[in-house]
Design an enzyme around this catalytic site. Sequence first.
Site, short mmCIF file in Angstrom:
data_model
loop_
_atom_site.label_atom_id
_atom_site.label_comp_id
_atom_site.label_asym_id
_atom_site.label_seq_id
_atom_site.Cartn_x
_atom_site.Cartn_y
_atom_site.Cartn_z
N SER A 134 0.88 -1.17 0.00
CA SER A 134 0.00 0.00 0.00
C SER A 134 0.91 1.22 0.00
O SER A 134 2.10 1.10 0.35
CB SER A 134 -0.87 0.00 1.26
OG SER A 134 -1.43 1.28 1.51
N TYR A 147 -2.03 -1.22 11.16
CA TYR A 147 -2.15 -1.44 9.72
C TYR A 147 -0.89 -0.97 8.98
O TYR A 147 -0.32 -1.71 8.17
CB TYR A 147 -3.37 -0.71 9.17
CG TYR A 147 -3.47 -0.78 7.66
CD1 TYR A 147 -3.82 -1.97 7.03
CD2 TYR A 147 -3.17 0.32 6.87
CE1 TYR A 147 -3.89 -2.06 5.65
CE2 TYR A 147 -3.24 0.25 5.49
CZ TYR A 147 -3.60 -0.94 4.88
OH TYR A 147 -3.65 -1.01 3.51
#
Length: 296
Positions: A134, A147
């Site tokens: 990401s 995360y």
Amino acid sequence: MAKPRVILITGASSGIGKATALKLQAQGNIVYGAARRVEKMTDLAAAGVHVLKLDVTDEATLVAAVKTIEAEQQRLDVLINNAGYGSYGSLEDVPLAEGEYQFKVNVFGVMRLTQLVLPIMRAQHRGRIINVSSIGGKIYQPLSAWYMGTKHAIEGMSDTLRMELAPFGIDVSIIEPGGIKTEWAGIAEKKLLEVSGETAYGQQARNVGAMLSLFDTFASNPGVIAKLMVRAVNDVKPKTRYHAGMGAGVSLTARHWLSDRQFDKLMNQATVGAAKLAHFARKDAKRAGSRHYRHG
């Protein structure tokens, strides 16, 4: 005609994974789409994708998936580690078990499946591993420590793998999506407000939640990343990193050029700005609803 590649992609039941599986299948590859929710992959099966039930936190399903492919195809050319999820909340508020589970899904599941396919690829002296990270693997924002931690881990581990697997003809690439219209943002926002919305971090939670909501509204289509995945599979000399999607280029450029403190300030301004924009959007919607009621 080139020999079709045998490809395994996880997280194929929705979003980026499903779009990628369909594109790779349409190119004539032998694609195995794996996910927990096999009932959501009937369209993949209809298109010719081999559907496998797989939970990246369940060792038995990981082993079974690799054994099935090896038995049926005697090879595996590409592994796409796409499965993952996002769960936000302040470090103080998020239970340790939830943090551990995020690492189990986003990191340990990825690396365990990679361990299982490596003997096949080494024996072939060729292979390609594509790990979905990401832009969160390079940047950060408040209330996302677990995360972002998983994605930073994937970045570092993938770089190490790229070097140690190169002598065996195995390439490793990283995909860094920006804002993509999938289930991810909605799930992350919901979890964030449940965990930290009524705590000392409540205002930050509402601000970050507003940013996630905007991601969901203005995000890019999953097909943008599916195209990138196909490139990573087909490029003769694959890049080490590919990025695309809403905000990806801007965010990564800002992180590259700004100091830590400058980036902190930029991210805080972005979250506060998102909250204000969401507030005005709600007021506009309320006014529109009132007009509709009066004239309806």
